[in-house]
Design a protein around this motif. Sequence first.
Motif, PDB file in Angstrom:
ATOM      1  N   TRP A 127     -72.890  51.755 135.267  1.00 15.79           N
ATOM      2  CA  TRP A 127     -73.122  52.701 134.087  1.00 15.79           C
ATOM      3  C   TRP A 127     -73.301  53.646 134.092  1.00 15.79           C
ATOM      4  N   THR A 128     -74.282  54.452 135.223  1.00 17.30           N
ATOM      5  CA  THR A 128     -75.023  55.982 134.813  1.00 17.30           C
ATOM      6  C   THR A 128     -74.557  57.043 135.207  1.00 17.30           C
ATOM      7  N   LEU A 129     -73.698  56.493 136.381  1.00 16.31           N
ATOM      8  CA  LEU A 129     -72.968  57.824 136.954  1.00 16.31           C
ATOM      9  C   LEU A 129     -73.681  58.567 138.244  1.00 16.31           C
ATOM     10  N   ASP A 130     -74.697  58.211 138.535  1.00 12.94           N
ATOM     11  CA  ASP A 130     -75.636  58.276 138.899  1.00 12.94           C
ATOM     12  C   ASP A 130     -75.441  57.873 140.761  1.00 12.94           C
ATOM     13  N   THR A 131     -75.795  58.167 141.389  1.00 14.16           N
ATOM     14  CA  THR A 131     -75.371  57.728 142.574  1.00 14.16           C
ATOM     15  C   THR A 131     -76.309  58.080 143.715  1.00 14.16           C
ATOM     16  N   THR A 132     -77.645  58.689 143.235  1.00 13.51           N
ATOM     17  CA  THR A 132     -78.563  58.258 144.355  1.00 13.51           C
ATOM     18  C   THR A 132     -79.187  57.021 143.980  1.00 13.51           C
ATOM     19  N   VAL A 133     -78.846  56.549 144.511  1.00 16.03           N
ATOM     20  CA  VAL A 133     -79.528  54.642 144.915  1.00 16.03           C
ATOM     21  C   VAL A 133     -78.734  54.326 145.847  1.00 16.03           C
ATOM     22  N   SER A 134     -77.478  54.888 146.005  1.00 14.62           N
ATOM     23  CA  SER A 134     -76.970  54.826 147.143  1.00 14.62           C
ATOM     24  C   SER A 134     -77.176  54.503 148.268  1.00 14.62           C
ATOM     25  N   ASN A 135     -78.170  55.042 148.641  1.00 15.31           N
ATOM     26  CA  ASN A 135     -78.843  55.322 149.835  1.00 15.31           C
ATOM     27  C   ASN A 135     -79.533  54.539 149.715  1.00 15.31           C
ATOM     28  N   ALA A 136     -80.602  53.885 148.594  1.00 12.80           N
ATOM     29  CA  ALA A 136     -81.933  52.519 148.325  1.00 12.80           C
ATOM     30  C   ALA A 136     -80.692  50.792 148.802  1.00 12.80           C
ATOM     31  N   MET A 137     -79.407  51.704 148.692  1.00 12.16           N
ATOM     32  CA  MET A 137     -78.096  50.827 148.761  1.00 12.16           C
ATOM     33  C   MET A 137     -78.307  49.780 150.546  1.00 12.16           C
ATOM     34  N   ILE A 138     -78.108  50.786 151.537  1.00 14.71           N
ATOM     35  CA  ILE A 138     -77.936  51.060 152.673  1.00 14.71           C
ATOM     36  C   ILE A 138     -79.274  49.895 152.956  1.00 14.71           C
ATOM     37  N   VAL A 139     -80.046  51.301 152.763  1.00 10.00           N
ATOM     38  CA  VAL A 139     -81.982  50.248 152.966  1.00 10.00           C
ATOM     39  C   VAL A 139     -81.475  48.951 153.176  1.00 10.00           C
TER      40      VAL A 139
END
Length: 91
Positions: free
Chosen positions: A58-70
């Motif tokens: 939706w936002t094209l912001d990939t900063t939450v990808s590390n949170a997805m891994i955690v």
Amino acid sequence: MDPNLYNIGLTVAAAFFMLSFIFASYRIVVGPNSIDRLLGLDGTVSMIQCAMATYICWTLDTTVSNAMIVIALLGFISSVSVARFRKRDGA
């Protein structure tokens, strides 16, 4: 692709995530035994990951990808620990 159609598709996906989160929360609270609660928790963890992926789309912001891994690692560790140390219900 038409941006309005894209936003409508992501909105529908977010609504389905919310509905499935309600069902999984019900399973966690009402589940008759610990395995049902564990399955509800695993479903909730995977829904949180999918919701984060929808947020990325939706936002094209990939900063939450590390949170997805955690979150994936914590979900895996919690499932393994419950399966390893689980005792029979009612015994």
